[in-house]
Scaffold this active site. Sequence first.
Site, PDB file in Angstrom:
ATOM      1  N   LYS A  74       0.852  -1.192   0.000  1.00 47.88           N
ATOM      2  CA  LYS A  74       0.000   0.000   0.000  1.00 47.88           C
ATOM      3  C   LYS A  74       0.887   1.240   0.000  1.00 47.88           C
ATOM      4  O   LYS A  74       1.892   1.281   0.715  1.00 47.88           O
ATOM      5  CB  LYS A  74      -0.907  -0.030   1.237  1.00 47.88           C
ATOM      6  CG  LYS A  74      -1.882   1.131   1.349  1.00 47.88           C
ATOM      7  CD  LYS A  74      -2.733   0.965   2.610  1.00 47.88           C
ATOM      8  CE  LYS A  74      -3.719   2.099   2.790  1.00 47.88           C
ATOM      9  NZ  LYS A  74      -4.544   1.913   4.021  1.00 47.88           N
ATOM     10  N   SER A 149      -9.374   1.922   3.257  1.00 50.14           N
ATOM     11  CA  SER A 149      -8.528   2.647   2.313  1.00 50.14           C
ATOM     12  C   SER A 149      -7.563   1.753   1.543  1.00 50.14           C
ATOM     13  O   SER A 149      -6.933   2.191   0.585  1.00 50.14           O
ATOM     14  CB  SER A 149      -7.745   3.724   3.065  1.00 50.14           C
ATOM     15  OG  SER A 149      -6.912   3.156   4.055  1.00 50.14           O
ATOM     16  N   SER A 173      -9.529  -0.484   7.484  1.00 48.71           N
ATOM     17  CA  SER A 173      -9.027  -0.252   6.127  1.00 48.71           C
ATOM     18  C   SER A 173      -8.354  -1.443   5.467  1.00 48.71           C
ATOM     19  O   SER A 173      -8.020  -1.382   4.292  1.00 48.71           O
ATOM     20  CB  SER A 173      -8.063   0.943   6.120  1.00 48.71           C
ATOM     21  OG  SER A 173      -8.768   2.134   6.352  1.00 48.71           O
TER      22      SER A 173
END
Length: 466
Positions: A74, A149, A173
């Site tokens: 990420k 996210s 997330s």
Amino acid sequence: MESQIQQIHQQLVDKKISCVDLIQEKLNALKENTHNTVNALLSEFALEKAINVDAKIANGETIGLLEGIPFGVKDVYMLQGTYATASSDLLKNYKSPYTATAIQKLLNAGAIPIVKENCDSFGHGSSSENTIFGAVKNAVNPELVGGGSSGGSAVNVAKDYTVFSIGGDTGGSVRQPAGYNNVYGLKPTYGRISRYGLMAYASSTDCVGPLAKSVEDIRIVLNAMSGKDTKDQTTYTSEVIEESSILNATNIKTIGYFKNFIESEAIDAQIKEDFLASIEKIKAKGIQVKELDFFKSDILVSTYYTLAMAETASNLSRLDGTNYGDRIDDKDLKESYAITRSEKFSEETKRRIVGGNQVLSQGFSDEIYLKGLALRDAISENFEKDFEAVDIILSPVTPSTPPKIGDSLKDPLAMYLSDAYTVGFSLGQLPTLTVPQGTQTGLQVTAAKNNDELVLKFANFLKDTI
């Protein structure tokens, strides 16, 4: 599904595939993908590592289980020499000067990062639409959001672009996008994995978390990243979770679920029906099920966002274009700060900074922030009592199914409420895992602090139960 990590490892050892071919195949798939999961490909870096792995195998040297395994990161983690944009306009040209501890541990084990993955800017969102790289598209239905996210990380795993990915979970997330894309996603116990090198959103709940297609792969990656780190004083020494220890769930006698989660008006009718059907299948296996009372979901959401916004306002105060990020010059220093932050932060990030500064401001901090801290303590105490009565808490991951791309941006409050079933476990700093079973967006398995092994054990049990 069997462990992809073990399967690929054996193929490499048996010389049925080369590491270079494997990495190139994944890079090609990522380059061609239309789900907006890629912020940057790490082609040169990854292929260089792959050549070294192939050379070791050709020389008859032993390779580790993770050696040569391609994974995604990420884009909120530092990886020295690569872009670390946080999917934001402010940091779009920023390069990492060092490597995050969790990622370094994977590098030390020989795993190969191949992509920095798209996400909500600075982790601010539940849909991966708040990004300069375009909304992440759901792996099952590209008209729907990928979740957030860590949306890019979840979709890459679901589409087999990466064997596993490393997301970040502050209030759900990792778990929510895992549920939206039918993969496993773990938020470990807070402090089990070092946060050093992870861009801070809310420091008191931020967790490094793996996403993968099997419980076994989650276990392997969790072990590799866990441990005390002198650069993160919240970390602690944890024991390795053995494969054999998660195969037998006979010590799990009682599970519980929060009655008010299931009786909420916000829950989708089909998710409710499927969840209760899963409970009946678990009962049929001889496990006792208890209904538990808990804080209402709106209290959990408001408590979480009160604290998270306060922490993000503090953490992002350093980003003003002077030390970090792109700067827009104006007539004086104060105006330069103002216009840089106004133009370069996303609308969602600005919303959270403004909310956080309001919460912390004189006249409001006692009334709002301190009350939020007290509620967090009460939530943690409630969990401690619950785990005296049950071994595991089972819950839906989300109250509703993934929305269409664009809908969340029109209604930020609805986006916040989509976190209703994940944020409580974050506030309690508990280990919790999304399993892609039981409802359309999966189930959430949670245990008491430091009981990550029990979470994986019950997830294995569920594979053959529902």
